[in-house]
Design a protein around this motif. Structure first.
Motif, short mmCIF file in Angstrom:
data_model
loop_
_atom_site.label_atom_id
_atom_site.label_comp_id
_atom_site.label_asym_id
_atom_site.label_seq_id
_atom_site.Cartn_x
_atom_site.Cartn_y
_atom_site.Cartn_z
N ILE A 113 -3.86 -4.56 5.16
CA ILE A 113 -3.79 -3.39 4.28
C ILE A 113 -4.58 -3.69 3.01
O ILE A 113 -4.43 -4.77 2.42
CB ILE A 113 -2.33 -3.05 3.93
N ILE A 114 -5.42 -2.74 2.60
CA ILE A 114 -6.25 -2.95 1.41
C ILE A 114 -5.38 -2.86 0.16
O ILE A 114 -4.60 -1.92 -0.01
CB ILE A 114 -7.37 -1.90 1.35
N ASN A 115 -5.52 -3.86 -0.70
CA ASN A 115 -4.82 -3.84 -1.99
C ASN A 115 -5.76 -3.17 -3.01
O ASN A 115 -6.80 -3.72 -3.36
CB ASN A 115 -4.48 -5.26 -2.43
N ASN A 116 -5.38 -2.00 -3.48
CA ASN A 116 -6.23 -1.23 -4.38
C ASN A 116 -6.11 -1.64 -5.83
O ASN A 116 -6.53 -0.91 -6.73
CB ASN A 116 -5.92 0.26 -4.23
N GLY A 117 -5.50 -2.79 -6.07
CA GLY A 117 -5.44 -3.29 -7.44
C GLY A 117 -4.06 -3.18 -8.04
O GLY A 117 -3.16 -2.53 -7.51
N ALA A 118 -3.88 -3.82 -9.17
CA ALA A 118 -2.58 -3.88 -9.84
C ALA A 118 -2.12 -2.48 -10.25
O ALA A 118 -2.88 -1.68 -10.76
CB ALA A 118 -2.67 -4.79 -11.06
N THR A 119 -0.85 -2.21 -10.01
CA THR A 119 -0.26 -0.93 -10.36
C THR A 119 0.81 -1.06 -11.44
O THR A 119 1.33 -0.05 -11.92
CB THR A 119 0.40 -0.29 -9.12
N GLY A 168 0.85 -1.18 0.00
CA GLY A 168 0.00 0.00 0.00
C GLY A 168 0.89 1.23 0.00
O GLY A 168 1.85 1.33 -0.77
N ASN A 169 0.60 2.18 0.90
CA ASN A 169 1.41 3.39 1.00
C ASN A 169 2.43 3.34 2.14
O ASN A 169 3.09 4.33 2.43
CB ASN A 169 0.50 4.61 1.21
N GLN A 170 2.54 2.17 2.79
CA GLN A 170 3.41 2.04 3.94
C GLN A 170 4.78 1.49 3.52
O GLN A 170 4.88 0.64 2.63
CB GLN A 170 2.78 1.11 4.99
N HIS A 171 5.84 1.97 4.19
CA HIS A 171 7.20 1.55 3.89
C HIS A 171 7.67 0.52 4.92
O HIS A 171 7.57 0.75 6.13
CB HIS A 171 8.14 2.76 3.90
#
Length: 299
Positions: free
Chosen positions: A74-80, A22-25
């Motif tokens: 953590i929600i996976n918002n889809g393939a990037t 997600g947005n976490q490191h």
């Protein structure tokens, strides 16, 4: 995967692979990383744990794929288009972890890694083993052993391995343990108590263990204070290799047996441990072998 492998042992340094979920490191010790691959949809396995996405075979080895999205909630918002598979090897297992992206490798000192406080690791439930600040980012180093143990408890230490050793005498010789994982420190203590060892002192990292050994030296007879040291390799503040080097180069302590008990004991790490003077090196989760090794030193 090509990295700047640390050639000198006992420097108290490590290389961290930084990645995102997600947005976490987050971070993982490069010593655990086998390779990094573009993400590919694994083959689903019926009735597996919810965090297991399935299996894949990048070469001639079947590898289980664990979703860090699900393990970390953590929600996976889809393939990037940047999603990757971090393939690891520790505890004699090869496992792939699905992550959002891989950012790079950083060389840091264990002194710069802070152990999470109780608010992040209440009752050993957390999955963070350390936190390091790089620039303006906080990177959380994950406890991959615990993540895998939560998915498959059979990969953790087994107290039954000790019970299978049969009837044993009590032994009150003092054992000092350096282990940063609350889950593993309790399991190791329970196993040693089951094995008959009753005089156990636990410290949370190599620095705490070394501080205690320094106090023991000042107070008099070392053999009455510590008869054996068991240490993990990966620990904040001071790692097990640095602790081993300090013990084995100290005239008052060098005769104390040091056992490296770590998920990172592989061919390369064995060479480093031997160079530093470790008396034995055992891969987790072989707790039965650990007990038998301690027996050789203390009986």
């Amino acid at each position: 995967m090509e990295t700047n492998i640390l050639l000198e042992s006992g420097t108290n340094e490590l290389e961290i692979l930084e990645f995102c979920v997600g947005n976490q490191h987050y971070g993982i010790n490069v010593a655990k990383v086998k390779e990094i691959l573009p993400y590919q949809q694994p083959t689903a396995v019926p009735n597996s744990h919810p965090s297991i996405e399935g299996i894949f075979m990048p070469r001639n080895e079947i590898i289980t794929v664990v979703s860090l999205f699900k393990s970390l909630n953590i929600i996976n918002n889809g393939a990037t288009g940047k999603e990757m598979m971090v393939v690891t090897n520790f505890n004699q297992l090869s496992i792939g972890f699905h992550v959002s992206s891989v950012l790079g490798i950083h060389r840091v000192s264990w002194k710069d890694i802070t152990k999470p406080d109780v608010t992040l690791n209440n009752n050993g439930a957390g999955v963070a083993t350390g936190i390091v600040k790089l620039g303006n980012k906080l990177i959380i180093i994950l406890d991959f052993e615990k993540i895998v143990a939560d998915v498959c408890p059979a990969t953790s230490l087994k107290i039954d391995d000790v019970k299978n050793l049969g009837q044993r005498d009590r032994n009150s010789k003092p054992i000092l343990i350096a282990e940063d994982s609350p889950m593993l420190e309790q399991l190791i203590k329970d196993c040693l108590l089951e094995a008959g060892y009753t005089n156990i002192t636990i410290t949370a990292n190599g620095q705490e263990a070394w501080n205690l050994l320094e106090r023991y030296k000042l107070s008099g007879s070392i053999e009455n204070k510590v008869a054996c040291v068991i240490t993990d390799i990966e620990m904040p503040q001071m790692d097990g290799h640095r602790l081993t080097k300090l013990i084995k180069t100290d005239n008052a302590l060098k005769e104390v047996p040091v056992v490296l008990f770590s998920s990172l004991v592989n061919e390369e790490m064995r060479a480093k441990g031997k160079l530093l003077g470790a008396d034995a090196q055992i891969s987790k989760p072989e707790i039965g072998i650990l007990v038998q090794t301690i027996d050789q030193f203390l009986f």
